[in-house]
Design an enzyme around this catalytic site. Structure first.
Site: not given
Ligand code: ATP
Length: 298
Positions: A133, A96-99, A6
């Protein structure tokens, strides 16, 4: 399952509440840059991660997909005996809310695998318990989010928009970025976004040129304060021909809105050559939320 990333087209952040959270007003758009998640029955719960930034992602109970499986299993009265394989395309800790996308894909996948027949609304309740998210990753499309981003209303969005994403060398921690915004606000009065009314109208019109100047993110000042090099990245994208550039969510990924697919290809080529980021991707939005792929393959 395919799980979309996202970008926040509008991210208004209110002051810190006494419970430690910030009230948000945000407009999300789901993008075609995505993760793929495969789930198969197994003797015990196990998670594996491949692809983009896999080494930074935990494979234990701190992975959001693990928590999604345990929680849904608990609700369904089943032991979560599954192997979950994540193929990351979404940058880790990239804003980008990958987790969250992976967790949403796990809910959708287990609903199917276990024939639970839970409705989208029921799944959304479980999603909200996992993270703010996660409901949007299920919902997809374009949506207005309130609360911590989990209270969603669909938004009318005409046309497909073309995006270029500049992935940064290192991630940014979301809590750190919110903390930095609180600090900046204690020491001064950084500008704040108003309401997203005009932006919603631009989305309904489907005109990227109208939408571009209305993109905004209250977290951007904080992300730039923690990672000043992002200023150069944002400038380079606009100089390369993007209509506008913003930090995506808590960053550090920078998202550039382009006028057409051809423009996006050109901007991505120029950004790749400018040495202002680790790598560059093109994407389109809006796309659907986390979903089972028809034949279980690409
Ligand atoms: P948001 O924008 O929702 O805050 P983000 O995109 O910045 O998230 P993510 O990649 O979703 O960050 O994840 C942040 C942290 O969560 C990672 O550094 C990792 O340690 C942890 N994490 C837990 N599960 C996952 C997953 N399935 N994929 C990625 N990171 C994960």
């Amino acid at each position: 399952m395919r799980a979309p990333s996202k970008v926040n087209l509008h991210l208004g952040v209110d002051d810190l509440r006494s419970d430690g959270y910030h009230e948000l007003t945000t407009v999300f758009q789901a993008l075609s840059l995505s993760d793929d998640v495969r789930i198969a029955p197994a003797g015990s719960l196990a998670v594996s991660v491949h692809g983009e930034g896999a080494a930074q992602v935990p494979t234990d109970r701190t992975n959001l997909v693990w928590q999604a499986a345990v929680r849904l299993g608990h609700l369904a009265g089943r032991a979560p005996l599954v192997e979950i394989e994540i193929e990351k395309g979404i940058p880790v800790a990239g804003g980008m809310a990958g987790g969250s996308a992976d967790a949403a894909a796990t809910l959708v996948g287990l609903n199917e695998l276990w024939s639970l027949e839970m409705s989208r609304d029921e799944l959304a309740d479980v999603a909200a318990e996992l993270g703010s998210d996660v409901p949007f990753a299920l919902h997809g499309g374009t949506a207005l989010g309130r609360g911590r981003g989990e209270k969603l209303l669909p938004v009318l969005s005409r046309n497909t928009f073309h995006w270029v994403l500049a992935l940064a060398k290192e991630g940014l921690s979301t809590p750190k970025v919110f903390g930095e915004l609180d600090r900046l606000r204690e020491n001064g009065d950084p500008p704040r976004l108003g309401d997203p009314q005009e932006l919603l109208q631009a989305l309904a019109s489907g005109d990227a040129t109208q939408l571009a100047p209305l993109l905004g993110n209250d977290l951007q000042a904080a992300a730039l304060s923690l990672n000043p090099a992002l200023r150069r990245t944002l400038r380079a994208g606009v100089e390369a021909g993007a209509l506008a550039g913003i930090v995506s969510g808590s960053g550090p990924t920078c998202a550039f809105l382009c006028g057409s697919e051809d423009d996006a290809v050109e901007v991505s080529a120029e950004l790749s050559g400018a040495g202002v980021c680790r790598s560059v991707r093109t994407a389109t939005g809006p796309v659907p939320g986390a979903r089972v792929l028809a034949d279980g393959r690409h």
